[in-house]
Design an enzyme around this catalytic site. Sequence first.
Site, short mmCIF file in Angstrom:
data_model
loop_
_atom_site.label_atom_id
_atom_site.label_comp_id
_atom_site.label_asym_id
_atom_site.label_seq_id
_atom_site.Cartn_x
_atom_site.Cartn_y
_atom_site.Cartn_z
N ARG A 34 18.49 107.54 16.21
CA ARG A 34 19.94 107.80 16.89
C ARG A 34 20.20 106.57 17.94
NH1 ARG A 34 23.48 107.30 19.68
NH2 ARG A 34 25.37 109.00 19.94
N LYS A 35 19.02 106.09 18.39
CA LYS A 35 19.18 105.00 19.37
C LYS A 35 20.09 105.34 20.70
CE LYS A 35 18.16 101.25 15.99
NZ LYS A 35 18.49 101.79 14.83
N GLY A 52 21.66 105.54 24.00
CA GLY A 52 22.03 104.58 25.32
C GLY A 52 23.04 104.96 25.81
N LYS A 77 12.83 108.78 8.04
CA LYS A 77 13.86 108.18 9.14
C LYS A 77 15.18 108.38 8.56
CE LYS A 77 14.46 103.72 10.23
NZ LYS A 77 15.99 103.62 10.50
N THR A 78 15.95 109.00 9.45
CA THR A 78 17.58 109.21 9.01
C THR A 78 18.38 108.45 9.87
OG1 THR A 78 17.40 111.20 10.11
CG2 THR A 78 17.10 111.51 8.01
P1 5BU Z 1 15.69 97.66 6.06
O1 5BU Z 1 16.45 98.09 4.72
O2 5BU Z 1 14.16 98.13 5.73
O3 5BU Z 1 15.94 96.37 6.51
O4 5BU Z 1 15.85 99.00 7.22
C1 5BU Z 1 15.61 98.92 8.46
C2 5BU Z 1 16.00 100.33 8.97
O5 5BU Z 1 15.33 100.21 10.35
C3 5BU Z 1 17.23 100.32 9.28
O6 5BU Z 1 17.62 101.75 9.35
C4 5BU Z 1 17.52 99.91 10.66
O7 5BU Z 1 18.50 100.64 11.36
C5 5BU Z 1 16.22 100.22 11.43
N1 5BU Z 1 15.97 99.09 12.52
C6 5BU Z 1 15.42 97.72 12.02
O8 5BU Z 1 15.61 97.36 11.18
N2 5BU Z 1 15.05 97.13 13.14
C7 5BU Z 1 15.06 97.45 14.43
O9 5BU Z 1 14.79 96.71 15.28
C8 5BU Z 1 15.42 98.76 14.55
C9 5BU Z 1 15.58 99.73 13.66
BR1 5BU Z 1 15.41 99.35 16.34
#
Ligand code: 5BU
Length: 397
Positions: A99-100, A102, A67-68
């Site tokens: 990218r979400k 919206g 995921k980027t």
């Molecule tokens: P983490 O470092 O494991 O906390 O990163 C979580 C990733 O998942 C991060 O890139 C967020 O933008 C993404 N994310 C999230 O944490 N929670 C959500 O509800 C959503 C995306 Br949608």
Amino acid sequence: MPTSQHPTTTLPFRDRALLPDTSPLTAYLLRLITINRPNLRLSADVSSTSELLAVAEEVGDSICLLKTHADIVNDFSDRTVRGLREIAKRKKFLVFEDRKFGDIGSTVQKQYTAGPLSIAKWAEITNAHIFPGPAIVKALRDAAADSIAAYNTHVSTEITGPSNTSPQTSRSYDDTYDDASPTINESEPAHPNAVSEPTVNGTHLQAPTPLHPTSRKPSTVSVSTTIHMQTEAISPQPTPFLDVSHSSSSSDDDRDTIFDRLGSTPFLRALLLLAEMSSEGHLMTSAYTAKCVEIARQYKDFVMGFIAQRSLNQADADNFITMAPGCSLPPPGHAGGAMGDGLGQRYNTPRMLVLEQGCDVVIVGRGILRAEDRGREAERYRREAWEAYEERVGLKT
Ligand code: 5BU
């Protein structure tokens, strides 16, 4: 487990790949996970191309998806895309741009297919909010279809004159992103965005302008433009015979043979709907989440599933994939309770998300990125998530 009654929570991924209406890309992902056993997605939230490619190399063997957040990569460019696609192809994972989207349909189409990120050109999967209404899904689906059609449209122009029987200009636009075999035969370097000229929205399909043909005598110059449509890659791939053992004893050779049979990634795009967030106090109510599911059912050919904290499959025919962010493991040897990052993120363990909540793929970012040995840590997460899955579907007690 709130969804324990739904068959997809106990059906192995391999069998879910065969269910009716499963899109070829979803089926491919389910088979990929079955072969490699990584129901783990890395969230590569890094700020440079070199870091992104390094982490993809380090953990690529332990994940099914990378995921980027392309907009936080300071030097995002063709080099980023080409590097990522090359590693994804070699290490067998799909790319997901978080990218979400919206916005209104017309705007998201442009955000998805154009601009400096041109996400549709390099990410198999992206995601969207449904708060703008269901048209956002249709808009992204149509843009994805046009984008793929444009990739598969090959435009070549030949200009010939009497003293030179060989073509002077030959240009091909099927510079598909993942084969790292650019086919533009001109002096400028191959550019993944080159495909944008036939257009991504299908509104104009333009052949390259001939090199000033009118400055020559009409009788001595012949210009021919050929547009080739290649549709094989768009079509659903045949289901490969895939006798994947669930035991962990299959050798690397077996695995390579099975990968060969799996074939290449279907050249398709898919969307995940943001149905629930992991963050504390998010505003996605249960009615909002239910609406997401309703919309997803209307676009089953494009919506692969959800970002959520639990499986949302409820109707008999549902086979959506649930991907869960907010996943973290306590350090080895430590038992852990609820965790957070002090900025609203809430974490659950892979076991909780996969076994208890019925999620299919866990998304891990900092839990792996901050580890001293990322490869080893990714393997620890992969093992935990896989064991939770095996227990859920009854392959392990
Ligand atoms: P983490 O470092 O494991 O906390 O990163 C979580 C990733 O998942 C991060 O890139 C967020 O933008 C993404 N994310 C999230 O944490 N929670 C959500 O509800 C959503 C995306 Br949608």
